[in-house]
Design a protein around this motif. Structure first.
Motif, PDB file in Angstrom:
ATOM      1  N   ALA A   1       3.433  22.307   1.050  1.00 27.05           N
ATOM      2  CA  ALA A   1       2.271  22.005   0.430  1.00 27.05           C
ATOM      3  C   ALA A   1       1.096  22.178   1.199  1.00 27.05           C
ATOM      4  O   ALA A   1      -0.164  22.410   0.716  1.00 27.05           O
ATOM      5  CB  ALA A   1       2.398  20.781  -0.190  1.00 27.05           C
ATOM      6  N   GLU A   2       1.155  22.075   2.659  1.00 30.06           N
ATOM      7  CA  GLU A   2       0.000  21.971   3.627  1.00 30.06           C
ATOM      8  C   GLU A   2      -0.194  23.503   3.900  1.00 30.06           C
ATOM      9  O   GLU A   2      -1.503  23.851   4.445  1.00 30.06           O
ATOM     10  CB  GLU A   2       0.455  21.424   4.731  1.00 30.06           C
ATOM     11  N   LEU A   3       0.516  24.534   3.596  1.00 28.79           N
ATOM     12  CA  LEU A   3       0.372  25.849   4.000  1.00 28.79           C
ATOM     13  C   LEU A   3      -0.228  26.743   2.968  1.00 28.79           C
ATOM     14  O   LEU A   3      -0.008  26.506   1.721  1.00 28.79           O
ATOM     15  CB  LEU A   3       1.824  26.371   4.280  1.00 28.79           C
ATOM     16  N   PRO A   4      -0.858  27.688   3.340  1.00 31.22           N
ATOM     17  CA  PRO A   4      -1.461  28.714   2.362  1.00 31.22           C
ATOM     18  C   PRO A   4      -0.271  29.073   1.482  1.00 31.22           C
ATOM     19  O   PRO A   4       0.875  29.522   1.866  1.00 31.22           O
ATOM     20  CB  PRO A   4      -1.934  29.607   3.010  1.00 31.22           C
ATOM     21  N   GLU A   5      -0.694  29.630   0.220  1.00 36.39           N
ATOM     22  CA  GLU A   5       0.205  30.354  -0.560  1.00 36.39           C
ATOM     23  C   GLU A   5       0.937  31.562   0.080  1.00 36.39           C
ATOM     24  O   GLU A   5       2.110  31.711   0.148  1.00 36.39           O
ATOM     25  CB  GLU A   5      -0.466  30.968  -1.881  1.00 36.39           C
ATOM     26  N   ALA A   6       0.152  32.342   0.833  1.00 37.18           N
ATOM     27  CA  ALA A   6       0.661  33.634   1.326  1.00 37.18           C
ATOM     28  C   ALA A   6       0.936  33.450   2.790  1.00 37.18           C
ATOM     29  O   ALA A   6       0.316  32.527   3.464  1.00 37.18           O
ATOM     30  CB  ALA A   6      -0.341  34.731   1.313  1.00 37.18           C
ATOM     31  N   GLU A   7       1.816  33.959   3.399  1.00 35.32           N
ATOM     32  CA  GLU A   7       2.297  33.585   4.808  1.00 35.32           C
ATOM     33  C   GLU A   7       1.267  34.243   5.750  1.00 35.32           C
ATOM     34  O   GLU A   7       0.822  35.044   5.479  1.00 35.32           O
ATOM     35  CB  GLU A   7       3.594  34.447   4.977  1.00 35.32           C
ATOM     36  N   VAL A   8       0.947  33.361   6.773  1.00 35.84           N
ATOM     37  CA  VAL A   8       0.149  33.879   7.599  1.00 35.84           C
ATOM     38  C   VAL A   8       0.770  35.002   8.583  1.00 35.84           C
ATOM     39  O   VAL A   8       1.964  34.841   9.076  1.00 35.84           O
ATOM     40  CB  VAL A   8      -0.398  32.494   8.468  1.00 35.84           C
ATOM     41  N   PRO A   9      -0.249  35.904   8.806  1.00 30.31           N
ATOM     42  CA  PRO A   9       0.603  37.151   9.412  1.00 30.31           C
ATOM     43  C   PRO A   9       0.990  36.832  11.130  1.00 30.31           C
ATOM     44  O   PRO A   9       0.320  35.762  11.695  1.00 30.31           O
ATOM     45  CB  PRO A   9      -0.340  38.267   9.482  1.00 30.31           C
ATOM     46  N   GLU A  10       1.736  37.397  11.526  1.00 31.78           N
ATOM     47  CA  GLU A  10       2.079  37.252  13.395  1.00 31.78           C
ATOM     48  C   GLU A  10       0.801  37.221  13.796  1.00 31.78           C
ATOM     49  O   GLU A  10       0.148  38.268  13.543  1.00 31.78           O
ATOM     50  CB  GLU A  10       3.074  38.047  13.577  1.00 31.78           C
ATOM     51  N   PRO A  11       0.647  36.324  14.823  1.00 36.24           N
ATOM     52  CA  PRO A  11      -0.771  36.141  15.495  1.00 36.24           C
ATOM     53  C   PRO A  11      -0.821  37.396  16.470  1.00 36.24           C
ATOM     54  O   PRO A  11      -1.863  37.920  16.768  1.00 36.24           O
ATOM     55  CB  PRO A  11      -0.806  35.041  16.134  1.00 36.24           C
ATOM     56  N   TYR A  12       0.339  37.775  16.905  1.00 32.43           N
ATOM     57  CA  TYR A  12       0.263  38.837  18.086  1.00 32.43           C
ATOM     58  C   TYR A  12       1.449  39.800  18.031  1.00 32.43           C
ATOM     59  O   TYR A  12       2.402  40.095  18.599  1.00 32.43           O
ATOM     60  CB  TYR A  12       0.493  38.136  19.415  1.00 32.43           C
ATOM     61  N   PRO A  13       1.269  40.783  16.826  1.00 28.95           N
ATOM     62  CA  PRO A  13       2.211  41.642  16.492  1.00 28.95           C
ATOM     63  C   PRO A  13       2.469  42.701  17.599  1.00 28.95           C
ATOM     64  O   PRO A  13       3.490  43.239  17.859  1.00 28.95           O
ATOM     65  CB  PRO A  13       1.640  42.280  15.315  1.00 28.95           C
ATOM     66  N   HIS A  14       1.521  42.906  18.442  1.00 24.81           N
ATOM     67  CA  HIS A  14       1.592  43.888  19.701  1.00 24.81           C
ATOM     68  C   HIS A  14       2.587  43.476  20.871  1.00 24.81           C
ATOM     69  O   HIS A  14       2.975  44.130  21.645  1.00 24.81           O
ATOM     70  CB  HIS A  14       0.190  44.240  20.342  1.00 24.81           C
ATOM     71  N   LEU A  15       3.027  42.133  20.791  1.00 25.91           N
ATOM     72  CA  LEU A  15       3.768  41.442  21.820  1.00 25.91           C
ATOM     73  C   LEU A  15       5.272  41.601  21.343  1.00 25.91           C
ATOM     74  O   LEU A  15       5.489  41.652  20.204  1.00 25.91           O
ATOM     75  CB  LEU A  15       3.350  39.922  21.978  1.00 25.91           C
ATOM     76  N   ALA A  16       6.037  42.066  22.177  1.00 22.04           N
ATOM     77  CA  ALA A  16       7.416  41.892  22.079  1.00 22.04           C
ATOM     78  C   ALA A  16       7.972  40.658  21.313  1.00 22.04           C
ATOM     79  O   ALA A  16       7.199  39.709  21.926  1.00 22.04           O
ATOM     80  CB  ALA A  16       8.485  42.521  23.193  1.00 22.04           C
ATOM     81  N   SER A  17       8.892  40.720  20.335  1.00 16.66           N
ATOM     82  CA  SER A  17       9.221  39.312  19.624  1.00 16.66           C
ATOM     83  C   SER A  17      10.393  38.585  20.533  1.00 16.66           C
ATOM     84  O   SER A  17      10.709  37.610  20.215  1.00 16.66           O
ATOM     85  CB  SER A  17       9.782  39.780  18.327  1.00 16.66           C
ATOM     86  N   SER A  18      10.386  38.961  21.563  1.00 19.62           N
ATOM     87  CA  SER A  18      11.612  38.243  22.414  1.00 19.62           C
ATOM     88  C   SER A  18      11.287  38.330  24.063  1.00 19.62           C
ATOM     89  O   SER A  18      10.441  39.362  24.419  1.00 19.62           O
ATOM     90  CB  SER A  18      13.163  38.460  22.062  1.00 19.62           C
TER      91      SER A  18
END
Length: 193
Positions: free
Chosen positions: A176-193
């Motif tokens: 309930a504290e979060l926006p309806e739409a998911e917040v996009p990944e803040p640093y998509p240009h970084l590798a995810s692992s």
């Protein structure tokens, strides 16, 4: 219901966190955060078990103070010690962060936290939900937009990891504290692992 160990744990946490403050403008003493986590676990999460309540008030003492696991066990018992250790973040070493940008370090820390939560017991995850509820409310009040959005992104990931069944009232309160739409990944240009 009488909680003698919880009384001792509250007194110890207050002593250990003395002199520390929360972030933001006109910050409150740090102990207000573990107290809020305790209260949210009890009132929103409907948790009555003394060991979980003790772990909630002590959840940050290994990260933020000079308290030791042995002291936690002496005050509140072996199960509380185990839960607090389970909830204590393992920060990346200097070697792991050497040469990384601030953004890459944040992502490394965020992904490590998510992995830690994935491996936590159901009891630790309940406390983590109360902790996250407290922190997400605080982030919305005090963090600048970029940091707030990173925190919200991470919170969406936590709700993907922790099943709602762990504690539906806490899980729902966070959602309930979060926006309806998911917040996009803040640093998509970084590798995810």
């Amino acid at each position: 219901m009488n909680y003698p160990r919880l009384d001792r744990a509250i007194r110890a946490a207050t002593k250990w966190h003395a002199g520390q403050d929360r972030e933001g403008d006109s910050p409150l003493p740090y102990i207000t955060h573990p107290m809020e986590v305790l209260i949210l676990l009890r009132t929103v999460g409907k948790v009555l078990h003394e060991e979980l309540l003790c772990a909630a008030i002590l959840h940050d003492v290994l990260e933020e103070t000079d308290a030791t696991p042995e002291q936690i066990e002496e005050i509140a018992g072996a199960r509380v010690r185990s839960l607090v250790q389970e909830l204590t973040r393992v920060e990346p070493s200097a070697q792991e962060t050497k040469g990384l940008s601030k953004e890459a370090i944040w992502k490394l820390r965020a992904l490590r936290l998510l992995d830690e939560i994935r491996g936590q017991s159901r009891d630790a995850q309940q406390i983590k939900l109360a902790d996250r509820l407290s922190n997400v409310r605080e982030a919305k009040r005090t963090k600048p937009p970029e940091k707030r959005d990173r925190y919200l992104w991470q919170t969406f990931r936590i709700l993907e990891i922790v099943p709602r069944e762990v504690n539906p009232p806490l899980w729902d309160a966070i959602r309930a504290e979060l926006p309806e739409a998911e917040v996009p990944e803040p640093y998509p240009h970084l590798a995810s692992s």
